[in-house]
Design an enzyme around this catalytic site. Sequence first.
Site, PDB file in Angstrom:
ATOM      1  N   ASP A  30       0.774  -1.183   0.038  1.00  0.00           N
ATOM      2  CA  ASP A  30       0.031  -0.087  -0.046  1.00  0.00           C
ATOM      3  C   ASP A  30       0.827   1.399   0.058  1.00  0.00           C
ATOM      4  OD1 ASP A  30      -2.318   1.445  -0.069  1.00  0.00           O
ATOM      5  OD2 ASP A  30      -2.618   1.321   2.361  1.00  0.00           O
ATOM      6  N   GLY A  33       0.343   5.037  -4.942  1.00  0.00           N
ATOM      7  CA  GLY A  33      -0.162   6.082  -5.201  1.00  0.00           C
ATOM      8  C   GLY A  33       0.170   7.212  -4.428  1.00  0.00           C
ATOM      9  N   ARG A  34       0.166   7.283  -2.977  1.00  0.00           N
ATOM     10  CA  ARG A  34       0.556   8.510  -2.169  1.00  0.00           C
ATOM     11  C   ARG A  34       2.039   8.916  -2.583  1.00  0.00           C
ATOM     12  NH1 ARG A  34      -2.051   6.345   2.954  1.00  0.00           N
ATOM     13  NH2 ARG A  34      -2.159   4.515   1.644  1.00  0.00           N
ATOM     14  N   THR A  76      -9.787  -7.500  -6.015  1.00  0.00           N
ATOM     15  CA  THR A  76     -11.076  -7.631  -6.623  1.00  0.00           C
ATOM     16  C   THR A  76     -11.716  -6.336  -6.773  1.00  0.00           C
ATOM     17  OG1 THR A  76     -12.155  -8.747  -4.637  1.00  0.00           O
ATOM     18  CG2 THR A  76     -11.574 -10.267  -6.183  1.00  0.00           C
ATOM     19  N   GLU A  77     -11.410  -5.555  -5.731  1.00  0.00           N
ATOM     20  CA  GLU A  77     -12.121  -4.192  -5.795  1.00  0.00           C
ATOM     21  C   GLU A  77     -11.375  -3.174  -6.437  1.00  0.00           C
ATOM     22  OE1 GLU A  77     -11.190  -6.035  -2.516  1.00  0.00           O
ATOM     23  OE2 GLU A  77     -13.604  -6.618  -2.748  1.00  0.00           O
ATOM     24  N   ASN A  78     -10.182  -3.449  -6.906  1.00  0.00           N
ATOM     25  CA  ASN A  78      -9.412  -2.571  -7.707  1.00  0.00           C
ATOM     26  C   ASN A  78      -9.959  -2.291  -8.933  1.00  0.00           C
ATOM     27  OD1 ASN A  78      -5.966  -3.483  -6.086  1.00  0.00           O
ATOM     28  ND2 ASN A  78      -7.651  -2.210  -5.443  1.00  0.00           N
ATOM     29  N   ARG A 200       1.516  -4.124   6.971  1.00  0.00           N
ATOM     30  CA  ARG A 200       0.704  -3.186   6.228  1.00  0.00           C
ATOM     31  C   ARG A 200       1.520  -1.874   6.330  1.00  0.00           C
ATOM     32  NH1 ARG A 200      -5.051  -2.119   4.263  1.00  0.00           N
ATOM     33  NH2 ARG A 200      -4.544  -0.306   2.979  1.00  0.00           N
ATOM     34  N   SER A 208      -8.196  -4.953   4.774  1.00  0.00           N
ATOM     35  CA  SER A 208      -8.601  -4.778   3.236  1.00  0.00           C
ATOM     36  C   SER A 208      -8.908  -6.042   2.432  1.00  0.00           C
ATOM     37  CB  SER A 208      -7.397  -3.933   2.644  1.00  0.00           C
ATOM     38  OG  SER A 208      -7.230  -2.798   3.012  1.00  0.00           O
TER      39      SER A 208
END
Length: 252
Positions: A30, A33-34, A76-78, A200, A208
């Site tokens: 994780d 993107g940030r 699966t949510e991405n 994490r 998540s």
Amino acid sequence: MGIFDRLKGKKPQATGKNMPVPRHIAVIMDGNGRWAKKRGLPRKAGHKVGAETFRTIATYCKDIGVQYFTVYAFSTENWKRPQDEVDALMNLFRTYLREAAETMVARGVAVRVLGDLSVLPEDIRRQIDEVHALADTLGENAATASLCINYGGRDEIKNAVRALAKQVQDGTLKPEDITEDSISQNLYTAHMPDPDLIIRPSGEIRTSNFLLWQSAYSEYYFTDVLWPDFSTQDMDAAIADFNRRSRRFGGV
């Protein structure tokens, strides 16, 4: 530094390669993107650096004796993310997956891909087959690095239940014979032990939908470090923190 250690005012001691290590470490990758946003870069640039971090950390884990290293690469949510970011991730798998696997196999690390692969583009599925064929050349006892792609913990459990229900329907299994072990054997991770330690990065404190069944007695380690910046020293700190814990598995 882990979030909880920071709140307690404690600093984990990085101990290098001579400490006891967990058999199976999993990571929720994780913060890509940030990481990119902080540098004024597109999110896909963070994913590219994060992919290199995966290779570095997976190889390091093998070198210090970790048998299984599993990462959450695409959930699966991405698919709900902006289409250009999804396309960038798929292209990253296309350009990186086999090359990384070849490099890691040369270092003695077998690369596997876990998840519902049926909905991935056909060319990526073919590449995954090639990656698994490479992994097979190392034999069953090789250190294994697994990428979870189109993976969701609830979806995995649903698919396992469907497989067992089909066996009951076919008359090859009685409902009363369904056990925790039979469920585990129908998960994507049937070939590996449950994770001892789940890390994490990025400052978020949630699971998540990652390895929900398998993480029943996993130890969690949270850190503010964004995944592209995650170093071998950060892995040492996480393992040192793990070694200070008492794992009782429900006992005293």
